[in-house]
Design an enzyme around this catalytic site. Structure first.
Site, PDB file in Angstrom:
ATOM      1  N   ILE A 140     -28.511   3.728  -9.012  1.00  0.00           N
ATOM      2  CA  ILE A 140     -28.274   5.168  -8.943  1.00  0.00           C
ATOM      3  C   ILE A 140     -29.561   5.869  -8.524  1.00  0.00           C
ATOM      4  O   ILE A 140     -30.615   5.693  -9.150  1.00  0.00           O
ATOM      5  CB  ILE A 140     -27.772   5.721 -10.291  1.00  0.00           C
ATOM      6  CG1 ILE A 140     -26.568   4.909 -10.804  1.00  0.00           C
ATOM      7  CG2 ILE A 140     -27.426   7.200 -10.157  1.00  0.00           C
ATOM      8  CD1 ILE A 140     -25.370   4.869  -9.893  1.00  0.00           C
ATOM      9  N   LYS A 141     -29.473   6.673  -7.454  1.00  0.00           N
ATOM     10  CA  LYS A 141     -30.641   7.406  -6.968  1.00  0.00           C
ATOM     11  C   LYS A 141     -30.761   8.742  -7.686  1.00  0.00           C
ATOM     12  O   LYS A 141     -29.813   9.527  -7.715  1.00  0.00           O
ATOM     13  CB  LYS A 141     -30.523   7.653  -5.459  1.00  0.00           C
ATOM     14  CG  LYS A 141     -30.771   6.442  -4.620  1.00  0.00           C
ATOM     15  CD  LYS A 141     -30.577   6.731  -3.139  1.00  0.00           C
ATOM     16  CE  LYS A 141     -31.868   7.112  -2.478  1.00  0.00           C
ATOM     17  NZ  LYS A 141     -31.730   7.137  -0.995  1.00  0.00           N
ATOM     18  N   ILE A 142     -31.940   8.963  -8.247  1.00  0.00           N
ATOM     19  CA  ILE A 142     -32.240  10.214  -8.947  1.00  0.00           C
ATOM     20  C   ILE A 142     -33.539  10.771  -8.365  1.00  0.00           C
ATOM     21  O   ILE A 142     -34.533  10.050  -8.288  1.00  0.00           O
ATOM     22  CB  ILE A 142     -32.408   9.970 -10.470  1.00  0.00           C
ATOM     23  CG1 ILE A 142     -31.077   9.478 -11.076  1.00  0.00           C
ATOM     24  CG2 ILE A 142     -32.887  11.233 -11.169  1.00  0.00           C
ATOM     25  CD1 ILE A 142     -31.169   9.084 -12.534  1.00  0.00           C
TER      26      ILE A 142
END
Length: 380
Positions: A140-142
């Protein structure tokens, strides 16, 4: 048969991921071929990539129509398309994930860019994305914003793989590394396994040079002093790589810290630096300069298709991430010279704001084009 230089890079401890994902790539078998034969061992995506993939592409129409028939809102239709692509890409890369013992084989998907400054919303969406996609090798890209980093810490503690994105300054990279460490420490304190969690810190390159080169070009206008012009010109196209080499030195310091060693003893995986924004924007520069200069152990380079093709053909592969380090520090320091006078911290702040905008705009544009398509396909 010509040498594929991408395959040489792995020997130096760097993984090559691709910065692109489309349904055509998955369905045609091209992605599987790139993974099997060309050394690609991960995928990164972002809202701009999905806008290009989905808008105006008929391959998605049947699924959009199915979503309309189910009465799904536009946002849910978008998610159904994207999650499906991510799952299929994860499945193609699963053998890489298994054979590398979870080092590689990841597919990254970004939480909605519109929540980049909302910690709680980011945590909630990261959890939901991870659960609904349902693949061990999804990441997951944050964004590495002040609101994003507490979310990174929290979801890492929950066992979710994270790609911390939109990192420009060395300080922001260091903060992301400690957010990862705090998340692991929290999880370890709860007696939970930390050996299956992976993270990368996406450190952006070409956008830095584009920004600073523009400032240098503006200063060069009307200058008659040859020495001053030479001093300014010497900075062009050099700052991003120097900045990355300094970040790598910080990575080494962090992995030598007692806190990291304690986690490593419990099976923790290092958060690798990932070089992002690696397509050269200035045609006068080498089209593989952001690859050649930053090959080194425990790193990832994510390349768009054009750079993958260029690198396979003519990359000059060697371990260079720790060459010219002293010069890198000197170059960054030289920006403070009154004759150059570029505030690097201000540049990095500008780039972060602009980076979020570069994801928000295509995301909103995609939502709009999907909405139009939904309206056309909806029964009257």
């Amino acid at each position: 048969m010509a040498t594929n230089h991408l395959l040489e890079i792995k020997q130096f401890g760097q993984s090559i991921w691709m910065d692109n994902l489309t349904r055509d790539l998955v369905k045609s078998g091209e992605l599987k071929d790139m993974v099997t034969n060309q050394g690609i061992c991960g995928i990164t995506s972002n809202p701009a990539i999905f806008e290009k993939a989905i808008a105006g592409n008929v391959i998605y129409d049947a699924d959009i129509e199915a979503g309309v028939r189910q009465g799904l809102p536009t946002y849910k239709i978008y998610e159904s398309l994207v999650f499906d692509d991510i799952r299929n890409a994860c499945d193609i890369l699963r053998p890489v994930y298994d054979s590398s013992d979870g080092l590689d084989g990841y597919v990254s998907i970004e939480v909605p860019p519109t929540i980049a400054h909302d910690t709680e919303a980011t945590i909630k969406e990261a959890r939901r994305y991870y659960q609904e996609i349902g693949r061990d090798n999804v990441m997951i890209k944050i964004p590495g914003t002040s609101a994003g980093l507490p979310a990174v810490e929290q979801v890492i503690s929950e066992g979710i793989n994270v790609n911390v994105t939109l990192l420009f300054s060395v300080d922001s990279y260091v903060e992301s590394a400690w957010a990862y460490i705090r998340g692991l420490e929290k999880r370890a304190a709860e007696g939970k396994d930390i050996s299956k969690i992976s993270s990368v810190a996406s450190f952006f390159l070409s956008r830095i040079d584009s920004n600073i080169d523009g400032k240098i070009d503006a200063k060069l206008k009307g200058i008659d002093d040859a020495n001053l012009a030479a001093k300014l010109t010497a900075v062009k196209g050099k700052v991003a790589i120097a900045n990355a080499k300094i970040a790598y030195q910080e990575y080494k310091k962090i992995t030598q810290s007692d806190r990291w060693k304690a986690l490593s003893a419990k099976g923790a995986n290092v958060q690798r630096l990932l070089w992002a924004s690696t397509s050269t924007k200035d045609p006068s520069y080498s089209d593989v300069m952001y690859v050649d200069e930053l090959v080194g152990p425990d790193t990832v380079n994510t390349l768009p298709p054009s750079t993958i093709e260029a690198c396979a053909d003519h990359c000059d592969v060697d371990n260079r991430v720790e060459t010219g380090v002293e010069e890198a520090y000197q170059l960054i320091e030289s920006l403070k010279d009154p004759d150059i006078n570029i505030d690097i911290d201000k540049v990095m702040d500008e780039l972060l704001v602009d980076g979020i905008d570069k994801f928000v705009k295509p995301f909103e544009s995609l939502m709009q084009s999907l909405e139009e398509k939904v309206n056309k396909l909806s029964p009257v």
